[in-house]
Motif scaffolding. Sequence first.
Motif, PDB file in Angstrom:
ATOM      1  N   VAL A 175       0.861  -1.179   0.000  1.00 23.23           N
ATOM      2  CA  VAL A 175       0.000   0.000   0.000  1.00 23.23           C
ATOM      3  C   VAL A 175       0.899   1.231   0.000  1.00 23.23           C
ATOM      4  O   VAL A 175       1.693   1.424   0.921  1.00 23.23           O
ATOM      5  N   THR A 176       0.779   2.064  -1.030  1.00 29.89           N
ATOM      6  CA  THR A 176       1.661   3.223  -1.192  1.00 29.89           C
ATOM      7  C   THR A 176       0.852   4.509  -1.212  1.00 29.89           C
ATOM      8  O   THR A 176       0.315   4.908  -2.237  1.00 29.89           O
ATOM      9  N   PRO A 177       0.746   5.188  -0.047  1.00 30.74           N
ATOM     10  CA  PRO A 177       0.072   6.497  -0.039  1.00 30.74           C
ATOM     11  C   PRO A 177       0.984   7.542  -0.669  1.00 30.74           C
ATOM     12  O   PRO A 177       2.205   7.400  -0.701  1.00 30.74           O
ATOM     13  N   SER A 178       0.391   8.620  -1.164  1.00 29.13           N
ATOM     14  CA  SER A 178       1.191   9.714  -1.711  1.00 29.13           C
ATOM     15  C   SER A 178       2.039  10.311  -0.601  1.00 29.13           C
ATOM     16  O   SER A 178       1.641  10.351   0.564  1.00 29.13           O
ATOM     17  N   SER A 179       3.241  10.769  -0.950  1.00 28.46           N
ATOM     18  CA  SER A 179       4.136  11.353   0.044  1.00 28.46           C
ATOM     19  C   SER A 179       3.700  12.754   0.439  1.00 28.46           C
ATOM     20  O   SER A 179       4.049  13.251   1.511  1.00 28.46           O
ATOM     21  N   ASP A 183      -1.973  15.714  -1.515  1.00 25.55           N
ATOM     22  CA  ASP A 183      -2.299  14.899  -2.684  1.00 25.55           C
ATOM     23  C   ASP A 183      -2.948  13.617  -2.175  1.00 25.55           C
ATOM     24  O   ASP A 183      -2.265  12.687  -1.770  1.00 25.55           O
ATOM     25  N   ARG A 184      -4.270  13.580  -2.174  1.00 28.06           N
ATOM     26  CA  ARG A 184      -4.994  12.475  -1.550  1.00 28.06           C
ATOM     27  C   ARG A 184      -5.088  11.287  -2.506  1.00 28.06           C
ATOM     28  O   ARG A 184      -6.107  11.035  -3.135  1.00 28.06           O
ATOM     29  N   ARG A 185      -3.991  10.538  -2.616  1.00 29.19           N
ATOM     30  CA  ARG A 185      -3.978   9.374  -3.506  1.00 29.19           C
ATOM     31  C   ARG A 185      -3.274   8.208  -2.821  1.00 29.19           C
ATOM     32  O   ARG A 185      -2.418   8.386  -1.958  1.00 29.19           O
ATOM     33  N   THR A 186      -3.611   6.987  -3.259  1.00 25.35           N
ATOM     34  CA  THR A 186      -2.946   5.771  -2.795  1.00 25.35           C
ATOM     35  C   THR A 186      -2.911   4.778  -3.947  1.00 25.35           C
ATOM     36  O   THR A 186      -3.874   4.664  -4.704  1.00 25.35           O
ATOM     37  N   THR A 187      -1.810   4.074  -4.075  1.00 23.43           N
ATOM     38  CA  THR A 187      -1.704   2.968  -5.025  1.00 23.43           C
ATOM     39  C   THR A 187      -1.518   1.678  -4.234  1.00 23.43           C
ATOM     40  O   THR A 187      -0.708   1.625  -3.305  1.00 23.43           O
ATOM     41  N   ILE A 188      -2.290   0.662  -4.578  1.00 24.57           N
ATOM     42  CA  ILE A 188      -2.128  -0.653  -3.949  1.00 24.57           C
ATOM     43  C   ILE A 188      -1.762  -1.655  -5.032  1.00 24.57           C
ATOM     44  O   ILE A 188      -2.399  -1.710  -6.090  1.00 24.57           O
ATOM     45  N   ARG A 189      -0.717  -2.438  -4.768  1.00 23.85           N
ATOM     46  CA  ARG A 189      -0.282  -3.484  -5.694  1.00 23.85           C
ATOM     47  C   ARG A 189      -0.331  -4.826  -4.984  1.00 23.85           C
ATOM     48  O   ARG A 189       0.155  -4.950  -3.847  1.00 23.85           O
ATOM     49  N   ALA A 190      -0.899  -5.812  -5.641  1.00 21.41           N
ATOM     50  CA  ALA A 190      -0.896  -7.188  -5.140  1.00 21.41           C
ATOM     51  C   ALA A 190       0.043  -8.005  -6.019  1.00 21.41           C
ATOM     52  O   ALA A 190      -0.145  -8.080  -7.245  1.00 21.41           O
ATOM     53  N   LEU A 191       1.074  -8.592  -5.414  1.00 22.01           N
ATOM     54  CA  LEU A 191       2.070  -9.380  -6.152  1.00 22.01           C
ATOM     55  C   LEU A 191       2.004 -10.841  -5.718  1.00 22.01           C
ATOM     56  O   LEU A 191       1.675 -11.137  -4.562  1.00 22.01           O
ATOM     57  N   LYS A 192       2.331 -11.736  -6.641  1.00 24.97           N
ATOM     58  CA  LYS A 192       2.414 -13.148  -6.281  1.00 24.97           C
ATOM     59  C   LYS A 192       3.591 -13.357  -5.333  1.00 24.97           C
ATOM     60  O   LYS A 192       4.714 -12.922  -5.624  1.00 24.97           O
ATOM     61  N   ASP A 193       3.341 -14.017  -4.239  1.00 21.44           N
ATOM     62  CA  ASP A 193       4.420 -14.249  -3.282  1.00 21.44           C
ATOM     63  C   ASP A 193       5.472 -15.189  -3.849  1.00 21.44           C
ATOM     64  O   ASP A 193       6.642 -15.132  -3.473  1.00 21.44           O
ATOM     65  N   VAL A 199      -0.414  -9.235  -9.687  1.00 17.63           N
ATOM     66  CA  VAL A 199      -1.741  -9.826  -9.821  1.00 17.63           C
ATOM     67  C   VAL A 199      -2.738  -8.731 -10.174  1.00 17.63           C
ATOM     68  O   VAL A 199      -3.549  -8.881 -11.075  1.00 17.63           O
ATOM     69  N   TRP A 200      -2.676  -7.624  -9.432  1.00 21.18           N
ATOM     70  CA  TRP A 200      -3.495  -6.462  -9.759  1.00 21.18           C
ATOM     71  C   TRP A 200      -2.884  -5.212  -9.148  1.00 21.18           C
ATOM     72  O   TRP A 200      -2.077  -5.282  -8.216  1.00 21.18           O
ATOM     73  N   SER A 201      -3.283  -4.079  -9.698  1.00 24.95           N
ATOM     74  CA  SER A 201      -2.828  -2.785  -9.189  1.00 24.95           C
ATOM     75  C   SER A 201      -3.982  -1.803  -9.329  1.00 24.95           C
ATOM     76  O   SER A 201      -4.656  -1.777 -10.356  1.00 24.95           O
ATOM     77  N   GLN A 202      -4.216  -1.006  -8.269  1.00 22.25           N
ATOM     78  CA  GLN A 202      -5.322  -0.050  -8.293  1.00 22.25           C
ATOM     79  C   GLN A 202      -4.858   1.286  -7.717  1.00 22.25           C
ATOM     80  O   GLN A 202      -4.079   1.340  -6.763  1.00 22.25           O
ATOM     81  N   ASP A 203      -5.351   2.374  -8.340  1.00 23.70           N
ATOM     82  CA  ASP A 203      -5.137   3.725  -7.807  1.00 23.70           C
ATOM     83  C   ASP A 203      -6.446   4.219  -7.200  1.00 23.70           C
ATOM     84  O   ASP A 203      -7.525   4.015  -7.773  1.00 23.70           O
ATOM     85  N   TYR A 204      -6.329   4.876  -6.051  1.00 24.31           N
ATOM     86  CA  TYR A 204      -7.502   5.370  -5.338  1.00 24.31           C
ATOM     87  C   TYR A 204      -7.354   6.869  -5.097  1.00 24.31           C
ATOM     88  O   TYR A 204      -6.261   7.345  -4.803  1.00 24.31           O
ATOM     89  N   GLY A 205      -8.454   7.590  -5.183  1.00 25.80           N
ATOM     90  CA  GLY A 205      -8.445   9.028  -4.923  1.00 25.80           C
ATOM     91  C   GLY A 205      -8.585   9.339  -3.445  1.00 25.80           C
ATOM     92  O   GLY A 205      -9.259  10.288  -3.049  1.00 25.80           O
ATOM     93  N   LEU A 206      -7.951   8.522  -2.634  1.00 28.56           N
ATOM     94  CA  LEU A 206      -7.971   8.651  -1.180  1.00 28.56           C
ATOM     95  C   LEU A 206      -6.574   8.366  -0.665  1.00 28.56           C
ATOM     96  O   LEU A 206      -5.830   7.578  -1.258  1.00 28.56           O
ATOM     97  N   ARG A 207      -6.221   9.001   0.435  1.00 28.92           N
ATOM     98  CA  ARG A 207      -4.928   8.694   1.048  1.00 28.92           C
ATOM     99  C   ARG A 207      -5.175   7.781   2.248  1.00 28.92           C
ATOM    100  O   ARG A 207      -5.657   8.206   3.289  1.00 28.92           O
ATOM    101  N   GLY A 234      -9.070  -5.601  -5.738  1.00 30.87           N
ATOM    102  CA  GLY A 234      -8.863  -4.243  -5.239  1.00 30.87           C
ATOM    103  C   GLY A 234     -10.065  -3.332  -5.334  1.00 30.87           C
ATOM    104  O   GLY A 234      -9.987  -2.173  -4.922  1.00 30.87           O
ATOM    105  N   SER A 235     -11.179  -3.819  -5.862  1.00 24.98           N
ATOM    106  CA  SER A 235     -12.362  -2.951  -5.977  1.00 24.98           C
ATOM    107  C   SER A 235     -12.951  -2.685  -4.597  1.00 24.98           C
ATOM    108  O   SER A 235     -12.832  -3.498  -3.677  1.00 24.98           O
ATOM    109  N   ILE A 236     -13.604  -1.519  -4.466  1.00 25.82           N
ATOM    110  CA  ILE A 236     -14.231  -1.158  -3.195  1.00 25.82           C
ATOM    111  C   ILE A 236     -15.549  -1.917  -3.070  1.00 25.82           C
ATOM    112  O   ILE A 236     -16.470  -1.733  -3.864  1.00 25.82           O
ATOM    113  N   HIS A 237     -15.627  -2.775  -2.062  1.00 21.53           N
ATOM    114  CA  HIS A 237     -16.813  -3.619  -1.867  1.00 21.53           C
ATOM    115  C   HIS A 237     -17.883  -2.872  -1.078  1.00 21.53           C
ATOM    116  O   HIS A 237     -19.061  -2.881  -1.448  1.00 21.53           O
TER     117      HIS A 237
END
Length: 643
Positions: A175-179, A183-193, A199-207, A234-237
């Motif tokens: 989970v990578t919030p903007s520094s 700038d209210r953004r976050t990127t989340i990446r899911a990687l195969k262990d 596996v997937w990557s999503q950008d969100y307009g939230l920090r 990564g979708s918002i449920h």
Amino acid sequence: MNVYYAGDLGHGLFKDRVNIEIVDDSLFYLEKGCLFIDSYMKDEKFIKYIPYEDSMIPVFELKSGLFSYNEDLKDFSRIDPVGIVYASKDYVLYSVLDGARETLIAVSEGVEYPLKGSFGGVTYYESSVYFQGLRRYSGFEKRDKYLNMIWRYELPRREPVAMPPFISDGRVIYVTPSSDYSDRRTTIRALKDSDGTEVWSQDYGLRFESCFVYNNFIVASSLEGVFFLDLKCGSIHRSIKVESDSYSHKLARTKNASAYIDGRSVFYINYLIGSLFVYNLSDLTLKKEISLPQGIHIKRFMGKDETSGLYYFYASQPKKEVGNTFLLELDPNNLDAPIEFEPTPDISSRFVAAEGTPEQCELHIDITTESLDDAIRFGEITVRKLAMQHSLSLLRSGPCLVEQGLKPDERFNGTIRLVLHDVQGDTAQIDEYLATLKQRVDEWAAGFDTLVGWFKNPDTGGYIRTQVFPRRAGQPEQARILPKGNPFAKYELDDFVSDLESGTLKLDNKHYVARLTELTEAITSEQSSPQDMATATYFQGTLAYINNDEQAALEHYFTAAQQGCFTGVLSYMDLGGIPQPGQPLFTLVAAYNLIGQDAWSAQEDIDASTKRLTDSERHELDKAAQAIVDNWQRNEVKSFNLA
């Protein structure tokens, strides 16, 4: 629900019994609604709990400067526990810093396996090590316990630092919030262990401020609420949304937002609002909003006592320097229980004429209680509080604020006497604790150049604020030339600097902005010290920026940078971008490089541009940069950062 007083609230352990750092570097344990001393010694200080196999163990710093671990880690007594990531009987993973160089070291059965680089979010999980390489090493990596590479996921060079990863269902979640908080953004990446592929990557307009995995969801908390993200895509449920002042988001330095799920409830904390919200997990309806009186903000969840089922939260009171932290104890099965502050000893203070010098006086503090543990805890908190309150006369170095209603007793000679009444216990134990208290307060006070804080105005009942200025050991005092006609300007400027550092510049308050404008104009028009001139000029850039005059802001930031304020360089680049060869700021950065100050994340790009210069161009750049440094030295200009 119970509220306990703390001088400082640090690490806590909630297994077997509740052990908490209630005052600096000292442990107390909670039993039957009372706090008792567990560790309060002169020769060793509690530092933190570290992960040891499946538990947490306390670490103490000894008077010798070494550290005390358990018997299995006795050979690591020279290792600062702050750097320890994980420890077991046969394996330790820790990091050390040597200047700007970092080394990650794995020790297995006495053999060291070092790895040099720059690391963020180092995590140990099931015999594997995960981290984010920083700067030129930018990327997510998984390595074995001996730090051999398993896989690497490449990132852009200036990628913000991600939260420590969590591993679930064969995925590594970063989970990578903007520094930048604005700038209210976050990127989340899911990687195969297994191999690090995405596996997937999503950008969100939230920090997102905190995240954890619950069942098949990533539970992400932000100042806007709590969001349940599908772990598979990564979708918002579903979500819980709250409202808080968007402008406060930009100004507040503390931006804690966190959630905790237990049983059938979701507990959510938003520090800007200051309340604890409890929701039904099934349908996310609000069950209870809990707020504390006296402007106390509930800040974060600390832990759950599995024996009693009680929850513990950290709370703090803004605008207080000492005694501003509290421990909230909550029964999740009785959310409607009244809020009760723990009983306090009878505490009073008075000025007493000093023996032999009746024209001077001492401050006597009287505490009446049978509990030695309470006497020591409240004694240290009260001594620090009153030392702060009377420090203007105590240290003779703060501004006289009589014109604002502050009237310290100028006869105070700086001596504080703590007098305990009715305390039960062994005399030798009482004397030992009092000697420790004195040493701790002396060390605390010695760490400050000017020791001032929030002072109550006896006429209005409100509070007057000045700032605590820590000074590193050996750092010389800086003489300042004050602007003519305003003997308080230096201290007012320091207050604005403090607000900048804490993220509380009140740029939406017209009176505040008017005073800052007036002050900066006075300082820059009079003969002031180079640092004050540069600081005032920097603030003029800030004022121009909020008035949407970016060109004027750039000019002021550049002038402040020329005067030694490196923060001016950073703010200029935030507006105008990274400088290129031939631009004045590029040459100015080269001058800062000569005196050991790099341009943070922009330095690599600047270095790359410098390498592309011809020998002749490089020679001209070096000559111009050296001329700037020579001019600084002639005019005694020192480089400094405001934040």
